[in-house]
Motif scaffolding. Structure first.
Motif, PDB file in Angstrom:
ATOM      1  N   GLU A  18       0.831  -1.208   0.000  1.00 24.17           N
ATOM      2  CA  GLU A  18       0.000   0.000   0.000  1.00 24.17           C
ATOM      3  C   GLU A  18       0.866   1.259   0.000  1.00 24.17           C
ATOM      4  OE1 GLU A  18      -3.125   2.130   2.998  1.00 24.17           O
ATOM      5  OE2 GLU A  18      -3.264  -0.052   2.818  1.00 24.17           O
ATOM      6  N   MET A  19       1.926   1.266   0.800  1.00 25.21           N
ATOM      7  CA  MET A  19       2.828   2.416   0.842  1.00 25.21           C
ATOM      8  C   MET A  19       3.500   2.634  -0.520  1.00 25.21           C
ATOM      9  SD  MET A  19       4.739   2.622   4.543  1.00 25.21           S
ATOM     10  CE  MET A  19       5.371   0.955   4.552  1.00 25.21           C
ATOM     11  N   CYS A  20       3.928   1.532  -1.127  1.00 29.00           N
ATOM     12  CA  CYS A  20       4.591   1.640  -2.433  1.00 29.00           C
ATOM     13  C   CYS A  20       3.663   2.267  -3.473  1.00 29.00           C
ATOM     14  CB  CYS A  20       5.036   0.264  -2.924  1.00 29.00           C
ATOM     15  SG  CYS A  20       6.464  -0.407  -2.079  1.00 29.00           S
ATOM     16  N   HIS A  21       2.412   1.827  -3.484  1.00 35.28           N
ATOM     17  CA  HIS A  21       1.469   2.342  -4.470  1.00 35.28           C
ATOM     18  C   HIS A  21       1.024   3.762  -4.145  1.00 35.28           C
ATOM     19  CE1 HIS A  21       1.074  -1.268  -6.873  1.00 35.28           C
ATOM     20  NE2 HIS A  21       1.110  -1.965  -5.742  1.00 35.28           N
ATOM     21  N   LYS A  22       0.868   4.058  -2.883  1.00 36.16           N
ATOM     22  CA  LYS A  22       0.398   5.385  -2.473  1.00 36.16           C
ATOM     23  C   LYS A  22       1.461   6.451  -2.710  1.00 36.16           C
ATOM     24  CE  LYS A  22      -1.665   7.845   1.421  1.00 36.16           C
ATOM     25  NZ  LYS A  22      -2.071   7.766   2.823  1.00 36.16           N
ATOM     26  N   LYS A  23       2.695   6.169  -2.298  1.00 40.96           N
ATOM     27  CA  LYS A  23       3.780   7.156  -2.395  1.00 40.96           C
ATOM     28  C   LYS A  23       4.404   7.212  -3.789  1.00 40.96           C
ATOM     29  CE  LYS A  23       3.866   8.587   1.890  1.00 40.96           C
ATOM     30  NZ  LYS A  23       3.736   9.977   2.274  1.00 40.96           N
ATOM     31  N   ARG A  24       4.277   6.115  -4.542  1.00 41.01           N
ATOM     32  CA  ARG A  24       4.850   6.018  -5.887  1.00 41.01           C
ATOM     33  C   ARG A  24       6.346   6.305  -5.903  1.00 41.01           C
ATOM     34  NH1 ARG A  24       0.093   8.579  -9.661  1.00 41.01           N
ATOM     35  NH2 ARG A  24      -1.411   6.955  -9.191  1.00 41.01           N
ATOM     36  N   GLU A  25       7.013   5.780  -4.886  1.00 43.00           N
ATOM     37  CA  GLU A  25       8.466   5.878  -4.809  1.00 43.00           C
ATOM     38  C   GLU A  25       8.996   4.654  -4.085  1.00 43.00           C
ATOM     39  OE1 GLU A  25       9.328   8.630  -0.950  1.00 43.00           O
ATOM     40  OE2 GLU A  25       8.691   9.670  -2.758  1.00 43.00           O
ATOM     41  N   PRO A  26      10.281   4.374  -4.243  1.00 43.24           N
ATOM     42  CA  PRO A  26      10.857   3.198  -3.586  1.00 43.24           C
ATOM     43  C   PRO A  26      10.851   3.323  -2.065  1.00 43.24           C
ATOM     44  CG  PRO A  26      12.336   4.058  -5.273  1.00 43.24           C
ATOM     45  CD  PRO A  26      11.248   5.056  -5.084  1.00 43.24           C
ATOM     46  N   ILE A  27      10.801   2.182  -1.411  1.00 39.15           N
ATOM     47  CA  ILE A  27      10.948   2.110   0.035  1.00 39.15           C
ATOM     48  C   ILE A  27      12.287   1.416   0.303  1.00 39.15           C
ATOM     49  CG2 ILE A  27      10.064   1.144   2.192  1.00 39.15           C
ATOM     50  CD1 ILE A  27       7.276   1.259   0.972  1.00 39.15           C
ATOM     51  N   PHE A  28      13.115   2.053   1.097  1.00 38.18           N
ATOM     52  CA  PHE A  28      14.423   1.501   1.432  1.00 38.18           C
ATOM     53  C   PHE A  28      14.294   0.680   2.702  1.00 38.18           C
ATOM     54  CE2 PHE A  28      15.033   5.273  -1.085  1.00 38.18           C
ATOM     55  CZ  PHE A  28      15.968   4.862  -2.013  1.00 38.18           C
ATOM     56  N   ILE A  29      14.758  -0.562   2.636  1.00 40.11           N
ATOM     57  CA  ILE A  29      14.675  -1.500   3.752  1.00 40.11           C
ATOM     58  C   ILE A  29      16.058  -1.638   4.383  1.00 40.11           C
ATOM     59  CG2 ILE A  29      14.052  -3.848   4.450  1.00 40.11           C
ATOM     60  CD1 ILE A  29      11.679  -2.233   3.333  1.00 40.11           C
ATOM     61  N   THR A  30      16.098  -1.486   5.708  1.00 41.88           N
ATOM     62  CA  THR A  30      17.369  -1.614   6.410  1.00 41.88           C
ATOM     63  C   THR A  30      17.433  -2.929   7.191  1.00 41.88           C
ATOM     64  OG1 THR A  30      16.526  -0.472   8.367  1.00 41.88           O
ATOM     65  CG2 THR A  30      17.595   0.886   6.689  1.00 41.88           C
ATOM     66  N   LYS A  31      18.644  -3.407   7.381  1.00 39.02           N
ATOM     67  CA  LYS A  31      18.890  -4.611   8.175  1.00 39.02           C
ATOM     68  C   LYS A  31      20.047  -4.277   9.109  1.00 39.02           C
ATOM     69  CE  LYS A  31      19.959  -9.505   7.596  1.00 39.02           C
ATOM     70  NZ  LYS A  31      20.244 -10.549   6.602  1.00 39.02           N
ATOM     71  N   ASN A  32      19.785  -4.379  10.402  1.00 41.87           N
ATOM     72  CA  ASN A  32      20.783  -4.023  11.415  1.00 41.87           C
ATOM     73  C   ASN A  32      21.286  -2.586  11.225  1.00 41.87           C
ATOM     74  OD1 ASN A  32      20.631  -6.611  12.577  1.00 41.87           O
ATOM     75  ND2 ASN A  32      22.113  -7.391  11.095  1.00 41.87           N
ATOM     76  N   GLY A  33      20.380  -1.700  10.810  1.00 41.75           N
ATOM     77  CA  GLY A  33      20.715  -0.286  10.666  1.00 41.75           C
ATOM     78  C   GLY A  33      21.399   0.108   9.373  1.00 41.75           C
ATOM     79  N   TYR A  34      21.600  -0.846   8.471  1.00 41.46           N
ATOM     80  CA  TYR A  34      22.267  -0.568   7.208  1.00 41.46           C
ATOM     81  C   TYR A  34      21.321  -0.857   6.049  1.00 41.46           C
ATOM     82  CZ  TYR A  34      26.514  -0.543   9.984  1.00 41.46           C
ATOM     83  OH  TYR A  34      27.464  -0.259  10.932  1.00 41.46           O
ATOM     84  N   GLY A  35      21.480  -0.135   4.946  1.00 47.68           N
ATOM     85  CA  GLY A  35      20.672  -0.370   3.760  1.00 47.68           C
ATOM     86  C   GLY A  35      20.827  -1.798   3.264  1.00 47.68           C
ATOM     87  N   ASP A  36      19.710  -2.428   2.916  1.00 45.41           N
ATOM     88  CA  ASP A  36      19.752  -3.822   2.478  1.00 45.41           C
ATOM     89  C   ASP A  36      18.967  -4.051   1.199  1.00 45.41           C
ATOM     90  OD1 ASP A  36      20.531  -6.586   2.900  1.00 45.41           O
ATOM     91  OD2 ASP A  36      18.456  -6.971   3.491  1.00 45.41           O
ATOM     92  N   LEU A  37      17.737  -3.519   1.114  1.00 50.30           N
ATOM     93  CA  LEU A  37      16.854  -3.768  -0.023  1.00 50.30           C
ATOM     94  C   LEU A  37      16.142  -2.490  -0.432  1.00 50.30           C
ATOM     95  CD1 LEU A  37      15.016  -6.925   1.372  1.00 50.30           C
ATOM     96  CD2 LEU A  37      16.834  -6.941  -0.334  1.00 50.30           C
ATOM     97  N   VAL A  38      15.602  -2.520  -1.648  1.00 48.23           N
ATOM     98  CA  VAL A  38      14.711  -1.471  -2.117  1.00 48.23           C
ATOM     99  C   VAL A  38      13.469  -2.170  -2.656  1.00 48.23           C
ATOM    100  CG1 VAL A  38      14.387   0.412  -3.757  1.00 48.23           C
ATOM    101  CG2 VAL A  38      16.627   0.030  -2.723  1.00 48.23           C
ATOM    102  N   VAL A  39      12.299  -1.690  -2.214  1.00 49.67           N
ATOM    103  CA  VAL A  39      11.026  -2.272  -2.642  1.00 49.67           C
ATOM    104  C   VAL A  39      10.223  -1.168  -3.312  1.00 49.67           C
ATOM    105  CG1 VAL A  39       8.925  -3.441  -1.882  1.00 49.67           C
ATOM    106  CG2 VAL A  39      11.075  -3.873  -0.695  1.00 49.67           C
TER     107      VAL A  39
END
Length: 88
Positions: A18-39
């Motif tokens: 829902e956030m991805c579709h609403k904001k129409r921008e990537p969401i950056f996912i962190t793991k242990n405080g560091y960048g890990d994924l982009v959704v």
């Protein structure tokens, strides 16, 4: 402002979607405080690919200009295209 979420938030896939579709921008996912994924949504992904494609074509055109490649006259190109498609 970029959306940044911890990896544990991926458990709630509906909310992330829902956030991805609403904001129409990537969401950056962190793991242990560091960048890990982009959704991102498919629409955002395709839009980003289109933008990259335009920049690639512009870079190719600039390279051709710097190499001295003869430029085509825009009016002539459009006339040929109109004539070609008028005969179909």
């Amino acid at each position: 402002m970029p959306l940044i979420r911890p990896i544990k938030d991926l458990r709630n896939t509906s909310e992330i979607s829902e956030m991805c579709h609403k904001k129409r921008e990537p969401i950056f996912i962190t793991k242990n405080g560091y960048g890990d994924l982009v959704v991102m949504s498919m629409e955002t992904y395709e839009s980003q690919l289109a933008i990259v494609g335009v920049y690639k074509k512009l870079a190719e055109a600039e390279a051709q200009i710097s190499e001295g490649v003869t430029l085509l006259d825009g009016e002539d190109v459009f006339k040929k295209l109109r004539k070609k498609h008028a005969n179909k």
